[in-house]
Design an enzyme around this catalytic site. Structure first.
Site, short mmCIF file in Angstrom:
data_model
loop_
_atom_site.label_atom_id
_atom_site.label_comp_id
_atom_site.label_asym_id
_atom_site.label_seq_id
_atom_site.Cartn_x
_atom_site.Cartn_y
_atom_site.Cartn_z
N GLU A 80 0.67 -1.30 0.33
CA GLU A 80 0.06 0.01 0.01
C GLU A 80 1.33 0.81 -0.62
O GLU A 80 1.36 1.76 1.55
CB GLU A 80 -0.67 -0.34 1.20
CG GLU A 80 -2.58 0.95 0.97
CD GLU A 80 -1.84 2.15 1.88
OE1 GLU A 80 -1.96 3.41 0.80
OE2 GLU A 80 -1.83 2.53 3.44
N CYS A 86 -2.82 8.47 3.63
CA CYS A 86 -2.91 7.80 2.33
C CYS A 86 -4.44 7.84 1.63
O CYS A 86 -3.85 8.18 0.16
CB CYS A 86 -2.51 6.40 2.39
SG CYS A 86 -3.16 5.41 3.20
#
Length: 490
Positions: A235, A269
């Site tokens: 990720e 994020c």
């Protein structure tokens, strides 16, 4: 064990929060060795026993929620309230993983089809063994526990390397796990700098690596994994878009947009970085957004920039945006290390670093578009593909836009809400990485499929898998397949 140590610092004050070992490659290999034995013991436990222990761990974390929130605050600088919310998400995800692991991964019968009529077929998902988790500093509990919880629930042992900026959180998570599972080191934390994580990723006994961090670092971790063909779930951040359609609730959209962009000082994020607003509601949206932003204060409503080096990236993006766009809030003087004031700039060119690169700060670029279709086209032009948001009163239209918005998750008329639903997978595409954590997909991410077939009786008249097979056997098979599949569908 190495005698060298390093300090974790409060980014707001510079005070030392704690000192931790700089674990060497030898230390890491010893931890993986211990984890291998622990993994065999943990996998051999009945699923109900693993569930019981994980739910007990959940209860332990809940009783220590204030302590952990304070530690997250000390190491990241984020407000205690935000750190508490982070721990609530940790607890809810752990609960879901523990309660659903057996249903998702346990052995089940599979229809063998007509050709396999004489077979019994089963499918189950078995533990991998030792899973390495390399975590980030922005959400030092929620993000890594999104891998750790699901890996443990799938029957694996975990060796966790937290960010060197937030090692204390990772250490405490493992210490509290040992209260529920004292027999074996099923969950261990190793601390150190980059070389500690590199040693963990390169250990051939690690069966999977879960990494969260920058795209550049992910590529280095992937290269280390390639030496042993170790699979990786990565990720790697995002540049998420926020689309405001012509029929949107402007007040609600502005409120959600601002929180998605500024909470955690923009160090999220899946936070908002690019905003595309339909022309019909652009002016009222901007009035609402700028009015709300004027009331948000760095150091009060959100904390400092946790990683000092990120300030240079944020400053460069702001300066570039200011040169080519129009400042609504903030500007070149917004960076006051270690804080950054809210920054909103409109009409920034799409090829600007502030639009193309991940900023990871409390900044927003806003662009007026003709309609939602133009917004979608611009949003999907990014190399990143993590999350996104659509605001529209038309449920059907919003759903269509959400499905077409590039990325692994989209929220409609809410912000980052997908992260709070444990049953939903979390992950991206493109520069945002690959693989999934959370939900059933997250459980299967840390397991291996095992298929088994058992012949219940010989298939009469069709001895196909034998050198004694004759032309008549093959002819009967062809006739059967033709009967089942040879008719064209109209």
């Amino acid at each position: 064990m190495s005698t060298l140590t390093f300090d974790s610092l409060n980014p707001a004050t510079g005070d030392v929060v704690g000192s931790h070992p700089r674990h060497t490659a030898a230390d890491v290999h010893e931890a993986v060795e211990r984890a291998g034995e622990a993994a065999r013991w943990w996998a051999a436990l009945p699923p109900a026993e693993r569930k019981r222990r994980l739910l007990d761990y959940k209860a332990v974390l809940t009783r220590h929620i204030r302590e952990l929130a304070r530690l997250i605050h000390d190491e990241t600088g984020k407000p205690v309230g935000d750190a508490t919310l982070e721990m609530v998400l940790v607890i809810t995800h752990l609960d879901w993983a523990a309660r659903h692991a057996q249903k998702v991964l346990g052995r089940r019968r599979v229809n063998p089809g007509t050709i396999g009529l004489n077979l019994a077929a089963t499918l189950e998902y078995l533990p991998l063994g030792v899973v390495a988790v390399i975590g980030p500093w922005n959400y030092p509990a929620f993000t890594p526990m999104g891998s750790i919880s699901y890996a443990l629930a799938a029957g694996n042992a975990v060796v966790f390397k937290p960010s060197e900026l937030t090692p204390g959180v990772g250490v405490r998570l493992a210490e509290l796990f040992a209260e529920s599972v004292p027999e074996q080191p099923v969950f261990q934390t190793v601390t150190g700098l980059g070389e500690t994580g590199a040693a963990l990723a390169a250990d051939p006994r690690v069966k999977k690596v879960a990494f969260t961090g920058s795209t550049a670092t992910a590529k280095r971790v992937m290269a280390a994994c390639a030496e042993n063909l170790t699979p990786l779930v990565a990720e790697c951040g995002g540049k998420d878009a926020f689309i405001v359609d012509a029929d949107a609730d402007v007040a609600a959209a502005a409120d959600a947009c601002l929180w998605g962009a500024l909470s955690n000082a923009g160090q999220t994020c899946a936070g908002v970085e690019r905003v595309y607003v339909a022309d019909a509601v652009y002016e009222p949206f901007m009035r609402e957004l700028s009015g709300l932003a004027a009331k948000v204060k760095a150091g009060e409503d959100y904390g400092p920039i946790t990683m000092p080096g990120q300030l240079d990236v944020i400053r460069r993006h702001i300066d570039d945006a200011v040169k080519s766009g129009r400042v609504v809030t903030g500007g070149s003087g917004a960076v006051r290390a270690p804080y950054v004031d809210p920054v909103i700039v409109e009409d920034v060119p799409e090829d600007s670093p502030a639009v193309r690169e991940e900023t990871f700060g409390p900044t927003i670029t806003v662009r007026r578009v003709r309609d939602a279709q133009e917004a979608l086209d611009l949003a999907n032009a990014s190399a990143y593909g993590l999350g996104g948001t659509v605001f529209s009163r038309d449920a059907r239209r919003a759903a269509q836009l959400a499905r077409r918005l590039r990325g692994g998750m989209t929220a409609i008329n809410s912000i980052i809400s997908f992260a709070g639903v444990p049953a939903l997978p979390f992950g991206g595409e493109g520069e945002s990485g690959f693989g999934r954590i959370h939900g059933a997909d997250g459980l299967r991410e840390f397991a291996r499929a095992k298929a088994v077939t058992r012949q219940r009786f010989p298939m009469p008249g069709m001895n196909i898998t034998s050198f004694r097979r004759g032309p008549a056997d093959l002819e009967r098979l062809v006739r059967l397949v033709t009967f089942l599949h040879g008719r064209r569908k109209r």
